[in-house]
Design an enzyme around this catalytic site. Structure first.
Site, PDB file in Angstrom:
ATOM      1  CB  ALA A 159       2.380  -6.804  20.147  1.00 16.40           C
ATOM      2  N   GLY A 219       0.827  -1.205   0.000  1.00 11.70           N
ATOM      3  CA  GLY A 219       0.000   0.000   0.000  1.00 11.70           C
ATOM      4  C   GLY A 219       0.862   1.255   0.000  1.00 11.70           C
ATOM      5  CB  ILE A 271      14.834  -9.058  20.677  1.00 14.12           C
ATOM      6  CG1 ILE A 271      13.422  -8.484  20.502  1.00 14.12           C
ATOM      7  CG2 ILE A 271      15.174 -10.007  19.523  1.00 14.12           C
ATOM      8  CD1 ILE A 271      13.214  -7.637  19.252  1.00 14.12           C
ATOM      9  CG  HIS A 319      -3.230 -19.379  50.468  1.00 17.72           C
ATOM     10  ND1 HIS A 319      -1.927 -18.932  50.475  1.00 17.72           N
ATOM     11  CD2 HIS A 319      -3.235 -20.580  51.122  1.00 17.72           C
ATOM     12  CE1 HIS A 319      -1.174 -19.823  51.101  1.00 17.72           C
ATOM     13  NE2 HIS A 319      -1.940 -20.828  51.505  1.00 17.72           N
ATOM     14  N   GLY A 363      18.000  -3.578  18.442  1.00 21.14           N
ATOM     15  CA  GLY A 363      16.805  -2.742  18.388  1.00 21.14           C
ATOM     16  C   GLY A 363      16.195  -2.740  17.000  1.00 21.14           C
ATOM     17  NE  ARG A 364      11.084  -4.962  15.152  1.00 23.84           N
ATOM     18  CZ  ARG A 364      11.220  -5.835  14.147  1.00 23.84           C
ATOM     19  NH1 ARG A 364      12.180  -6.730  14.166  1.00 23.84           N
ATOM     20  NH2 ARG A 364      10.387  -5.818  13.129  1.00 23.84           N
ATOM     21  N   GLY A 377      23.551  -7.039  21.954  1.00 26.37           N
ATOM     22  CA  GLY A 377      22.381  -6.366  22.517  1.00 26.37           C
ATOM     23  C   GLY A 377      21.685  -7.213  23.573  1.00 26.37           C
ATOM     24  CB  ALA A 378      21.874  -7.429  27.155  1.00 26.17           C
ATOM     25  CB  ALA A 426      19.189  -8.754  19.311  1.00 23.78           C
TER      26      ALA A 426
HETATM   27  P1  FAD Z   1       4.420  -5.065  12.484  1.00 26.88           P
HETATM   28  O1  FAD Z   1       4.083  -6.201  13.341  1.00 26.88           O
HETATM   29  O2  FAD Z   1       5.849  -4.925  12.031  1.00 26.88           O
HETATM   30  O3  FAD Z   1       3.443  -5.143  11.229  1.00 26.88           O
HETATM   31  C1  FAD Z   1       3.529  -4.261  10.164  1.00 26.88           C
HETATM   32  C2  FAD Z   1       2.948  -4.928   8.942  1.00 26.88           C
HETATM   33  O4  FAD Z   1       2.808  -3.969   7.939  1.00 26.88           O
HETATM   34  C3  FAD Z   1       3.819  -6.041   8.367  1.00 26.88           C
HETATM   35  O5  FAD Z   1       3.047  -7.178   8.124  1.00 26.88           O
HETATM   36  C4  FAD Z   1       4.352  -5.451   7.076  1.00 26.88           C
HETATM   37  O6  FAD Z   1       4.550  -6.443   6.077  1.00 26.88           O
HETATM   38  C5  FAD Z   1       3.217  -4.513   6.709  1.00 26.88           C
HETATM   39  N1  FAD Z   1       3.585  -3.396   5.845  1.00 26.88           N
HETATM   40  C6  FAD Z   1       4.545  -2.458   6.042  1.00 26.88           C
HETATM   41  N2  FAD Z   1       4.524  -1.541   5.074  1.00 26.88           N
HETATM   42  C7  FAD Z   1       3.521  -1.902   4.243  1.00 26.88           C
HETATM   43  C8  FAD Z   1       2.996  -1.344   3.042  1.00 26.88           C
HETATM   44  N3  FAD Z   1       3.464  -0.199   2.536  1.00 26.88           N
HETATM   45  N4  FAD Z   1       1.967  -1.986   2.433  1.00 26.88           N
HETATM   46  C9  FAD Z   1       1.451  -3.127   2.956  1.00 26.88           C
HETATM   47  N5  FAD Z   1       1.909  -3.689   4.082  1.00 26.88           N
HETATM   48  C10 FAD Z   1       2.924  -3.079   4.726  1.00 26.88           C
HETATM   49  N6  FAD Z   1       6.266  -7.256  21.397  1.00 26.88           N
HETATM   50  C11 FAD Z   1       5.540  -7.562  22.474  1.00 26.88           C
HETATM   51  O7  FAD Z   1       4.669  -6.785  22.863  1.00 26.88           O
HETATM   52  N7  FAD Z   1       5.723  -8.739  23.156  1.00 26.88           N
HETATM   53  C12 FAD Z   1       6.673  -9.632  22.789  1.00 26.88           C
HETATM   54  O8  FAD Z   1       6.828 -10.677  23.421  1.00 26.88           O
HETATM   55  C13 FAD Z   1       7.477  -9.342  21.661  1.00 26.88           C
HETATM   56  N8  FAD Z   1       8.407 -10.206  21.234  1.00 26.88           N
HETATM   57  C14 FAD Z   1       9.123  -9.926  20.105  1.00 26.88           C
HETATM   58  C15 FAD Z   1      10.084 -10.840  19.677  1.00 26.88           C
HETATM   59  C16 FAD Z   1      10.820 -10.600  18.536  1.00 26.88           C
HETATM   60  C17 FAD Z   1      11.847 -11.598  18.071  1.00 26.88           C
HETATM   61  C18 FAD Z   1      10.565  -9.413  17.778  1.00 26.88           C
HETATM   62  C19 FAD Z   1      11.317  -9.125  16.511  1.00 26.88           C
HETATM   63  C20 FAD Z   1       9.634  -8.487  18.198  1.00 26.88           C
HETATM   64  C21 FAD Z   1       8.898  -8.743  19.372  1.00 26.88           C
HETATM   65  N9  FAD Z   1       7.943  -7.828  19.842  1.00 26.88           N
HETATM   66  C22 FAD Z   1       7.231  -8.120  20.972  1.00 26.88           C
HETATM   67  C23 FAD Z   1       7.674  -6.545  19.155  1.00 26.88           C
HETATM   68  C24 FAD Z   1       6.416  -6.664  18.304  1.00 26.88           C
HETATM   69  O9  FAD Z   1       6.595  -7.689  17.358  1.00 26.88           O
HETATM   70  C25 FAD Z   1       6.146  -5.330  17.629  1.00 26.88           C
HETATM   71  O10 FAD Z   1       6.041  -4.313  18.593  1.00 26.88           O
HETATM   72  C26 FAD Z   1       4.831  -5.393  16.844  1.00 26.88           C
HETATM   73  O11 FAD Z   1       4.874  -6.396  15.867  1.00 26.88           O
HETATM   74  C27 FAD Z   1       4.534  -4.047  16.180  1.00 26.88           C
HETATM   75  O12 FAD Z   1       3.310  -4.139  15.536  1.00 26.88           O
HETATM   76  P2  FAD Z   1       2.973  -3.253  14.249  1.00 26.88           P
HETATM   77  O13 FAD Z   1       1.632  -3.682  13.805  1.00 26.88           O
HETATM   78  O14 FAD Z   1       3.224  -1.824  14.554  1.00 26.88           O
HETATM   79  O15 FAD Z   1       4.072  -3.662  13.154  1.00 26.88           O
HETATM   80  P1  AMP Z   2      16.519  -3.075  22.656  1.00 30.93           P
HETATM   81  O1  AMP Z   2      16.557  -1.739  21.959  1.00 30.93           O
HETATM   82  O2  AMP Z   2      15.819  -3.072  23.973  1.00 30.93           O
HETATM   83  O3  AMP Z   2      16.074  -4.179  21.752  1.00 30.93           O
HETATM   84  O4  AMP Z   2      18.026  -3.420  23.036  1.00 30.93           O
HETATM   85  C1  AMP Z   2      19.101  -3.337  22.140  1.00 30.93           C
HETATM   86  C2  AMP Z   2      20.393  -3.230  22.952  1.00 30.93           C
HETATM   87  O5  AMP Z   2      21.506  -3.298  22.063  1.00 30.93           O
HETATM   88  C3  AMP Z   2      20.523  -1.913  23.729  1.00 30.93           C
HETATM   89  O6  AMP Z   2      20.641  -2.209  25.099  1.00 30.93           O
HETATM   90  C4  AMP Z   2      21.800  -1.283  23.155  1.00 30.93           C
HETATM   91  O7  AMP Z   2      22.570  -0.647  24.164  1.00 30.93           O
HETATM   92  C5  AMP Z   2      22.569  -2.483  22.586  1.00 30.93           C
HETATM   93  N1  AMP Z   2      23.527  -2.136  21.529  1.00 30.93           N
HETATM   94  C6  AMP Z   2      23.320  -1.288  20.481  1.00 30.93           C
HETATM   95  N2  AMP Z   2      24.448  -1.214  19.682  1.00 30.93           N
HETATM   96  C7  AMP Z   2      25.375  -2.041  20.249  1.00 30.93           C
HETATM   97  C8  AMP Z   2      26.730  -2.414  19.919  1.00 30.93           C
HETATM   98  N3  AMP Z   2      27.366  -1.925  18.825  1.00 30.93           N
HETATM   99  N4  AMP Z   2      27.382  -3.294  20.734  1.00 30.93           N
HETATM  100  C9  AMP Z   2      26.759  -3.813  21.811  1.00 30.93           C
HETATM  101  N5  AMP Z   2      25.486  -3.496  22.183  1.00 30.93           N
HETATM  102  C10 AMP Z   2      24.791  -2.633  21.419  1.00 30.93           C
END
Ligand code: FAD
Ligand code: AMP
Length: 475
Positions: free
Chosen positions: A327, A122, A192, A451, A278-279, A188-189, A276
């Site tokens: 999520a 989209g 994830i 309890h 961050g995102r 990254g600790a 890992a």
């Molecule tokens: P997303 O889940 O990323 O969904 C976005 C969707 O949009 C995707 O399907 C993508 O394909 C689609 N999209 C993007 N752009 C377009 C476009 N232009 N057209 C059509 N489709 C599109 N969160 C928790 O709360 N609890 C947890 O335990 C947890 N565990 C996690 C473990 C891992 C390994 C990871 C990677 C993440 C985890 N998270 C967890 C984070 C959680 O997955 C995200 O916060 C959540 O998925 C965000 O939801 P969202 O809908 O914003 O985005």
């Molecule tokens: P989160 O954002 O909670 O998923 O955690 C990611 C973690 O990765 C954070 O605690 C950051 O401090 C750590 N981090 C980011 N860059 C580096 C790096 N180059 N080496 C080691 N740790 C990192």
């Protein structure tokens, strides 16, 4: 003529799909567009969370924790078993089955609610027109009265350790491994890194986690973080703090990782490396020029507290906007905007967003940390009750960690609850409700808890804040 909808949601993750369902529940015509592609080429709704995040990671955590407990704990119960082994292929198949059931479930929910689910990419054009590019290359436009952007996030890649998806992995790769590497490095600790590290540690990998910051879980309550670190280290996770990764090179079957810590330059050799760190918000080809929707300097779509962009009728929710990338935070934002669009009340209480790390023991928090409360200058009191004082935790052979409650000294309002221990992620729900209702510690003290349950630890923590705990020594 283009199909027209009251609400078009771009992104079918845990933020987008609830927005579409709630819009339909509100009597509006709703469509949800998603482009997710699984590794086997199949399409599924549910986004990162269902396909490559929350759900698959929890499935693997459960299987591996069970394996660990069978090996380590059963003798304590007097249960004798021999020849224990784990088949990673079966474990992965179970995980894939859970994921498929959940993602198919979203499609079924759409059907039941009357949401039009559309597979494709989209792109927002001008005047709330949306171009959909289908996987077969065909294009069509939709017209929307309201647009909800829910495009989510993607893993951050380090320039110094670029993904090759074989040896240097992102979190999705790390969920799909066919066998446990002998030596696994994790950069990254955060939640994830710790969850993925735990999974593969329990399956026998030697796991080293490198974390740049000197404090473990730096944004968490530090008493909680210290307790969690103790337990995780005891499980054999080699967590190195103050260790900044500066480079990673694949050499044959191994990865040479360079990092810097207080002692200087260090190296580490592993078989696979998970990055890992961050995102980042994801918005590739999401906005055509001139829509008026703005991104901030980090790429997040700019929104106000009601997830409104600068353009009337265009909203953005979930990981692609500010706030914790969780999520449930995205889901509540989705529900809020769908209600606002329908002219109903909608609000998200950003002060009561729980966060859970699904290690063993689990780590769960809501509200302010003790460090934050101290810095605010508001007088406060703290109750901490160890799970050692909880009969159910003892019976579960899980009497680790504690429940901690922080309340204001002036009006007794609960300011934060932090739990490290068995099922902390479930227990925190009571604390979230307490914060939502602006409950006092006395409210919790006077609430009866069954309890023997783990929830008594939260009750006792509230009592302990006034040094009136019955089952734990008041300090
Ligand atoms: P997303 O889940 O990323 O969904 C976005 C969707 O949009 C995707 O399907 C993508 O394909 C689609 N999209 C993007 N752009 C377009 C476009 N232009 N057209 C059509 N489709 C599109 N969160 C928790 O709360 N609890 C947890 O335990 C947890 N565990 C996690 C473990 C891992 C390994 C990871 C990677 C993440 C985890 N998270 C967890 C984070 C959680 O997955 C995200 O916060 C959540 O998925 C965000 O939801 P969202 O809908 O914003 O985005
Ligand atoms: P989160 O954002 O909670 O998923 O955690 C990611 C973690 O990765 C954070 O605690 C950051 O401090 C750590 N981090 C980011 N860059 C580096 C790096 N180059 N080496 C080691 N740790 C990192």
């Amino acid at each position: 003529m283009a199909d027209a909808f009251d609400v078009v949601v771009i992104g079918g993750g845990p933020a987008g799909y609830p927005a579409a369902i709630r819009a339909a529940q509100n009597g509006l015509s709703a469509a949800c567009i998603d482009e997710w592609k699984n590794r086997d080429g199949t399409f599924a709704f549910g986004g990162t969370c269902l396909n490559a995040g929350c759900i698959p990671s929890k499935a693997l955590l459960e299987s591996t924790e069970l394996y660990h407990r069978v090996r380590e704990e059963l003798p304590t119960h007097g249960i004798r078993v021999s020849d224990i082994s784990i088949d990673v292929a079966t474990l992965q198949k179970r995980k894939a089955g859970i994921v498929r059931k959940m993602t198919d479930g979203v499609a079924a929910l759409f059907k039941a609610a009357g949401v039009t689910g559309i597979q494709g990419h989209g792109r927002l054009l001008l005047d709330k027109r949306i171009e959909v590019s289908a996987p077969d290359g065909s294009r069509r436009d939709l017209l929307a009265k309201n647009v909800v952007l829910a495009s989510g996030s993607a893993p951050i890649e380090l320039k110094s350790a670029p993904f090759d998806h074989q040896r240097i992995l992102d979190s999705w790769d790390a969920l799909e491994l066919a066998s446990a590497p002998k030596r696994l490095g994790v950069i990254g600790a955060g939640a994830i890194g710790l969850e993925l590290g735990s999974v593969w540690r329990r399956l026998g990998s030697e796991v080293v986690i490198l974390e740049a910051l000197p404090d473990f879980l730096a944004t968490c309550d530090q008493q909680l973080a210290r307790e969690a670190l103790r337990h995780l280290k005891r499980q054999g996770l080699d967590i190195r703090l103050g260790a900044t990764v500066t480079g990673a090179k694949v050499a044959g079957d191994t990865v040479a990782v360079a990092y810097r810590d207080a002692k200087g330059e260090q190296t580490l050799t592993v078989d696979q490396l998970v990055v890992a760190v961050g995102r980042r918000p994801y918005s590739r080809e999401l906005l055509s020029s001139g829509t008026g929707v703005e991104l901030d300097e980090r790429g997040f779509i700019k929104v106000d507290e009601h997830c409104r962009t600068a353009v009337p009728g265009i909203y953005a929710i979930g990981d692609c906007v500010r706030g914790p990338m969780l999520a449930h935070k995205g889901k509540e934002e989705g529900v809020m905007v769908a209600d606002l669009i329908a002219g109903r009340f909608g609000e998200v209480n950003y002060k009561a967003v729980p966060s859970v790390i699904y290690t063993a023991p689990e780590i769960a928090s809501v509200g302010a940390t003790e460090e934050q409360v101290k810095a605010s200058g508001r007088p406060y009191k703290v109750g901490v009750v160890p799970f050692l004082a909880n009969g159910r935790a003892r019976a579960l052979e899980a009497a680790q960690g504690f429940a901690k409650l922080i309340a204001a000294r002036d009006d007794d309002e609960i300011l934060g609850v932090h739990i490290v221990g068995p099922f902390a992620g479930e227990l925190i729900a009571e604390a979230v409700l307490a914060l939502e209702y602006a409950a006092s510690s006395e409210d919790l003290q006077r609430t009866m808890h069954a309890h023997p349950t783990l929830s008594e630890a939260v009750h006792e923590a509230a009592l302990a804040a006034d040094k009136r705990s019955i089952d734990a020594i008041n300090r």
